[in-house]
Design a protein around this motif. Sequence first.
Motif, mmCIF file in Angstrom:
data_model
loop_
_atom_site.group_PDB
_atom_site.id
_atom_site.type_symbol
_atom_site.label_atom_id
_atom_site.label_comp_id
_atom_site.label_asym_id
_atom_site.label_seq_id
_atom_site.Cartn_x
_atom_site.Cartn_y
_atom_site.Cartn_z
ATOM 1 N N ASP A 151 0.830 -1.207 0.000
ATOM 2 C CA ASP A 151 0.000 0.000 0.000
ATOM 3 C C ASP A 151 0.864 1.256 0.000
ATOM 4 O O ASP A 151 0.407 2.330 -0.400
ATOM 5 C CB ASP A 151 -0.901 0.012 1.241
ATOM 6 N N ASN A 175 6.664 6.437 -2.316
ATOM 7 C CA ASN A 175 5.911 7.364 -1.468
ATOM 8 C C ASN A 175 6.797 8.127 -0.493
ATOM 9 O O ASN A 175 6.571 9.309 -0.242
ATOM 10 C CB ASN A 175 4.831 6.609 -0.695
ATOM 11 N N ASP A 194 4.491 13.915 -5.268
ATOM 12 C CA ASP A 194 3.852 13.002 -4.308
ATOM 13 C C ASP A 194 4.839 12.106 -3.570
ATOM 14 O O ASP A 194 4.438 11.152 -2.893
ATOM 15 C CB ASP A 194 2.791 12.123 -5.002
ATOM 16 N N ASN A 216 -7.812 8.871 3.827
ATOM 17 C CA ASN A 216 -8.265 8.181 2.620
ATOM 18 C C ASN A 216 -7.206 7.167 2.217
ATOM 19 O O ASN A 216 -6.133 7.104 2.818
ATOM 20 C CB ASN A 216 -8.553 9.176 1.478
ATOM 21 N N ASN A 217 -7.497 6.345 1.230
ATOM 22 C CA ASN A 217 -6.599 5.257 0.837
ATOM 23 C C ASN A 217 -5.508 5.673 -0.152
ATOM 24 O O ASN A 217 -4.670 4.857 -0.515
ATOM 25 C CB ASN A 217 -7.410 4.107 0.229
ATOM 26 N N GLU A 218 -5.519 6.926 -0.569
ATOM 27 C CA GLU A 218 -4.516 7.379 -1.535
ATOM 28 C C GLU A 218 -3.222 7.715 -0.783
ATOM 29 O O GLU A 218 -3.236 8.545 0.129
ATOM 30 C CB GLU A 218 -5.033 8.616 -2.279
ATOM 31 N N LYS A 271 -7.526 15.115 3.099
ATOM 32 C CA LYS A 271 -6.281 14.566 2.555
ATOM 33 C C LYS A 271 -5.404 14.043 3.690
ATOM 34 O O LYS A 271 -5.504 14.475 4.835
ATOM 35 C CB LYS A 271 -5.533 15.624 1.745
#
Length: 312
Positions: A151, A175, A194, A216-218, A271
Motif C-alpha cells: 500500500d 511514497n 507526491d 483516505n486510501n490514496e 487529505k
Amino acid sequence: MKDLRESQKGVLVLDSGDLLFKRFSNPMPENELKGMNEKAHLIIESFNLTGYDAIGIGDDDLTLGKEFLLEISKKANFPFLSSNLLNEASGKVLFQSSLIKEINGLRIGIFSLLSPDFFTGPSDPRKKGLTIRQPIEVAQAMVKELKPKADLIILLSHLGYVKDIEMAQTVRGINIIVGGHSGINLVYPPVMKDTMILQTASRGMFGARLDLFFYNNEPIFYNSATKISLENNLKNINQQLNSKETPEVEKDQWRKAKEDTERTLKQLRGKNEFTNNIIPLQDQMKEHPDIKKMLEAYRGKTQATENPVSPK
C-alpha cells in the motif's frame, strides 16, 4: 534507548546506512582494525535490542569489505537491505533486496539503494568483489515489483540529497524516501511529485519520527505544519478585517487573502497528513539497561587495551 516496537504499536524503525563505521579512510590503519570490528558488533547488538526493522547499506558500511558485512549481518535480528549491490562473481544481490512489513493493517514495501558515486574509483577496497547497478534503473524495477504487494513504498536511500530529489522527480510510485549520507536535518521535508523526502543528520546525533495520518486510501501526504500555518494566517487576516484601525481600502486586499486561504484549506480537507520531528539524542535520555552494560564493558576493554598495566 528502549525497544521502540514494544513501547509503541505501529512503529517502523529504519536506518539508511553508514551505521557501522566513521568516515572511510584509505589505507586503513592496521592498529584500528580490531577495535573497529568489535565496535561494529557492539552496534549490531545494540540495534537488536532497540527493535530495528531494517537497515540499508551505506558506502562506509563496506569499510572492512563485503565478507565482513555478510558475516555481521548474520548477527542482526533485522534484515540488511540492498537492491542494487551485487556479488561480482555470481551476479546475485548480496543482501535481501526488499521487505514487506504489515503495520496496523498497512502493507509497507521497503527497498534500498546505494550510490556508486561515493567510491573513489575501481581501486577502492570497499568495492572489491562487488557490482553496483544504476539506482534509477533498479528503482523502477523495484517499484514495479512491490506495487502489487504494498500500500506504501519506502526507499532507504544512500544516494545523497541531490540524487534523492532526482529520484523523486524521475521514478513515480515511491511514497517516502528515507535518505542518508548527506548529513542534513530536513525539519520540513519537501514533497516532490507526491514523494516525501526525509533526511536526518549523521553520526547518530539525531533521531527522526515521521507520523502518518490517513483519511483516505490514496498514499499522498501533505505536511500538517502547512495547515497550521494557514490557520494561523487566517486568524491574523480576520483580526485585520475586524479591526477599526484597518483602512477600508486595505480591507479589500485582506478579503481577497481570506478567500485564497480558505480555498487552500478546503482543498486540504480529507487529505492525508504527516508530521516530522527531528530529536537530538542527549545524555539525559533514558538508556536501555542492557545496552548500557554492553557499552560499559566495551569502554572498559578499550581503556585496558589503550593503557596496559606495566609489569613491576
